[in-house]
Design a protein around this motif. Structure first.
Motif, mmCIF file in Angstrom:
data_model
loop_
_atom_site.group_PDB
_atom_site.id
_atom_site.type_symbol
_atom_site.label_atom_id
_atom_site.label_comp_id
_atom_site.label_asym_id
_atom_site.label_seq_id
_atom_site.Cartn_x
_atom_site.Cartn_y
_atom_site.Cartn_z
ATOM 1 N N GLU A 160 -29.492 16.093 11.477
ATOM 2 C CA GLU A 160 -29.145 16.411 9.802
ATOM 3 C C GLU A 160 -30.502 15.559 9.093
ATOM 4 N N ARG A 201 -28.861 9.266 4.673
ATOM 5 C CA ARG A 201 -28.589 10.696 4.809
ATOM 6 C C ARG A 201 -27.427 10.769 3.968
ATOM 7 N N LEU A 246 -27.591 12.256 13.566
ATOM 8 C CA LEU A 246 -28.630 11.950 12.532
ATOM 9 C C LEU A 246 -30.086 12.672 12.753
ATOM 10 N N ALA A 273 -21.508 12.991 7.338
ATOM 11 C CA ALA A 273 -22.383 13.427 8.452
ATOM 12 C C ALA A 273 -21.301 14.566 9.091
ATOM 13 N N LEU A 314 -28.452 6.211 8.170
ATOM 14 C CA LEU A 314 -27.045 6.690 7.879
ATOM 15 C C LEU A 314 -26.838 6.942 6.612
#
Length: 111
Positions: free
Chosen positions: A83, A68, A80, A76, A65
């Motif tokens: 993306e 990302r 997850l 976000a 997380l």
């Protein structure tokens, strides 16, 4: 294609023996390892598994997380699994999966 099947089988076997559901990181691992040749896939699988063991399953998932967000430079907007491949893995696949493991997963797990 052989490396992909071996990687997928290995992941599913481990998960099944532990009685755990597949996590997004398990799916990402399969994509990365499946992109590598036999020798690199074995080395990267070991590095990945060592990082996951060091952090524990939940904190390892949390790491992705954070990765990302670091790569996307924003919060976000979707889950997850949707993306991360677009915002992170697309920079490494195809052809640079080994770099993702050694240059991203390993050092961030150790930080």
């Amino acid at each position: 294609m052989g490396a992909v099947l071996v990687s997928a089988h290995r992941i599913f076997s481990v998960m099944n023996s532990r009685g755990l559901d597949l996590s997004p990181t398990d799916i990402f691992k399969s994509q990365i390892i499946g992109d590598l040749g036999a020798e690199a896939s074995e080395a990267c699988a070991t590095t990945w598994e060592d990082a996951e063991e060091m952090l524990g399953r939940d904190d390892f998932a949390e790491l992705f997380l954070h990765l990302r967000m670091i790569f996307a430079k924003k919060r976000a907007e979707q889950e997850l699994l949707k993306e991360f491949p677009e915002q992170v893995l697309s920079r490494y696949l195809p052809g640079r999966g080994e770099g993702f493991v050694h240059d991203v997963v390993q050092p961030y797990a150790e930080a």
